[in-house]
Scaffold this motif. Sequence first.
Motif, short mmCIF file in Angstrom:
data_model
loop_
_atom_site.label_atom_id
_atom_site.label_comp_id
_atom_site.label_asym_id
_atom_site.label_seq_id
_atom_site.Cartn_x
_atom_site.Cartn_y
_atom_site.Cartn_z
N GLY A 1 29.09 57.10 14.04
CA GLY A 1 29.66 58.36 13.54
C GLY A 1 29.51 59.48 14.55
O GLY A 1 30.31 60.42 14.58
N SER B 1 25.76 60.50 2.31
CA SER B 1 25.83 61.81 2.98
C SER B 1 24.45 62.42 3.21
O SER B 1 24.30 63.37 3.97
CB SER B 1 26.69 62.78 2.14
OG SER B 1 25.94 63.16 1.00
N LEU B 2 23.43 61.87 2.54
CA LEU B 2 22.07 62.40 2.72
C LEU B 2 21.46 61.98 4.06
O LEU B 2 20.43 62.54 4.46
CB LEU B 2 21.16 61.89 1.60
CG LEU B 2 21.30 62.52 0.23
CD1 LEU B 2 20.44 61.77 -0.77
CD2 LEU B 2 20.87 63.98 0.27
N PRO C 1 21.83 62.37 7.45
CA PRO C 1 21.34 63.30 8.48
C PRO C 1 20.15 64.14 8.01
O PRO C 1 19.17 64.30 8.75
CB PRO C 1 22.56 64.19 8.76
CG PRO C 1 23.73 63.36 8.36
CD PRO C 1 23.28 62.53 7.21
N ALA C 2 20.22 64.66 6.77
CA ALA C 2 19.11 65.48 6.27
C ALA C 2 17.85 64.62 6.12
O ALA C 2 16.74 65.08 6.43
CB ALA C 2 19.49 66.10 4.93
N TRP C 3 18.05 63.39 5.68
CA TRP C 3 16.90 62.49 5.50
C TRP C 3 16.26 62.18 6.87
O TRP C 3 15.04 62.11 7.00
CB TRP C 3 17.34 61.20 4.80
CG TRP C 3 16.22 60.53 4.07
CD1 TRP C 3 15.04 60.09 4.61
CD2 TRP C 3 16.15 60.25 2.68
NE1 TRP C 3 14.25 59.54 3.63
CE2 TRP C 3 14.91 59.62 2.44
CE3 TRP C 3 17.02 60.45 1.60
CZ2 TRP C 3 14.51 59.18 1.17
CZ3 TRP C 3 16.62 60.01 0.35
CH2 TRP C 3 15.39 59.40 0.13
N ALA C 4 17.12 62.00 7.88
CA ALA C 4 16.60 61.73 9.23
C ALA C 4 15.74 62.90 9.72
O ALA C 4 14.67 62.70 10.30
CB ALA C 4 17.76 61.47 10.18
N SER D 1 20.26 59.88 -6.51
CA SER D 1 21.60 60.16 -6.03
C SER D 1 22.61 59.96 -7.15
O SER D 1 22.46 59.06 -7.96
CB SER D 1 21.92 59.21 -4.87
OG SER D 1 23.28 59.14 -4.65
N PHE E 1 27.41 60.31 -2.14
CA PHE E 1 26.39 61.36 -1.98
C PHE E 1 25.16 60.80 -1.26
O PHE E 1 24.60 61.43 -0.36
CB PHE E 1 26.00 61.93 -3.35
CG PHE E 1 24.86 62.91 -3.29
CD1 PHE E 1 25.04 64.18 -2.76
CD2 PHE E 1 23.59 62.56 -3.74
CE1 PHE E 1 23.98 65.08 -2.69
CE2 PHE E 1 22.53 63.44 -3.67
CZ PHE E 1 22.73 64.71 -3.14
#
Lengths: 74, 369
Positions: B34, B331-332, B334-337, B323, B328
């Motif tokens: 991505g 989509s989490l 990047p924030a989770w990383a 979730s 959804f």
Amino acid sequence: MSATLLIAFLTVTAFVWELMPLFKKGFIKDAMLYLVLLMVGVYLSVCTILLFDLPSPMALLNIIFKPLLKGFAP
Amino acid sequence: MQAEQRVSVRQMKVLLIFFIVGDLMWYLPSYTAGVADQDAWMAALLGVGLGIGVSSFIYWFGSRFPGMTIIDIHRHVLGKFAGGILSLLFLIHLMSNGSAQIRVIGDFMTTQMMTETPLRVVLFLFAAVVLISVRMGLTVIARTGQVFFMMFMLLFTILILLLIPESEPSKILPIASHSAADIIRGGLFVVAFPYCQMTVFLMLFPLLEEERLSLKQYMIPLIIGGAVIIIVVTLSILVLGAYMTQHQLYSTYTMAKKISIGNFLQRLEAILVINYLLSTYFKCVITLYAFCRGLTQLFGLRDYRVLTLPIFLFIFGYSYVISTNVVFFNSLGPAWALWEMSNVIFLLGFVYVVHLLKGLIKGKPLHSS
């Protein structure tokens, strides 16, 4: 309905087989934490089974890391 | 009661490999591609290099405090209150990771394989299996890992060998068409997803039978796991191409569906699913075992096993609530990383800086014991 009964059965089992002996042995701290976890667990399980919409706690991640996400997300 | 749960270095290595491979096969190719498109293999290579560095830091941090879990370390360095708060954040992280892995299995099964089955049923059954294993203890988990390890490696090798004829080298071209920043961003997903999550092992290292795991012994599973990451990402690009890898939710599953040897040997994606379930199961079990032990240590309880039934109900509900749907959840990523990376910085880096400062102020040698 049967799924709710299953959760109810598990709750009663937990209460009778595990929680009560903890209280009887005088492990109050263990018993209190057990009770809290059991109550939250039963609440979440019943909401899941009855398809109640609860807000996802993970939405907080997007809010907390919003400033950094602009540079990081694909 | 918990002291008897010991594992050998060999068993720990198997658990480390299962943990690193974990659930990466499904999400990692999409995330890296991505950002870096067909250069995702370079991002994976860079990410594995950086990730091994991060894991070495986690190992080094643990070895500064021999015999202590991360909960003990927080309490030792920051005191009962501040240390307790940091430990609680760590436990929330473990709980969320464990639930997310159960949810990943649930989403995959209900979108790809058993589409008529309600998500809740898969979550309930998988959570039950995981929590039964947790209740059995680390020794049983580690022995089970040893039993399945050879099968896991064999199936993975078969899958890779069968996918090689399907790959098209032209799909990787043009090489290095993205900026270094894009490749680094792609690599950060690799750093975050298996490697930053390895803070979990700070709960398990004190349970080794031998005195300690040497750095060399620790590096072997990291390198094997890193090789799996690079192979999976590179093959995804070579077989599916950058566009499909980015946009397919389970790109490796789609990739495995393409195997067709002489129109005879087909539908081998089941091999991938077996491997995926195994590695995700072990990752989830390790995470939730660490969570149960951590909870027990933090609150000074007698035995973690008592808590498994309420934790099962909790994790079952939480894995559903975590979730609203699969989109959804995806989509989490990047924030989770970023959450994973900030955990290493704050729960380990910050704590070690405080430990150093305390040592300097007291004028003591800079080690804990």
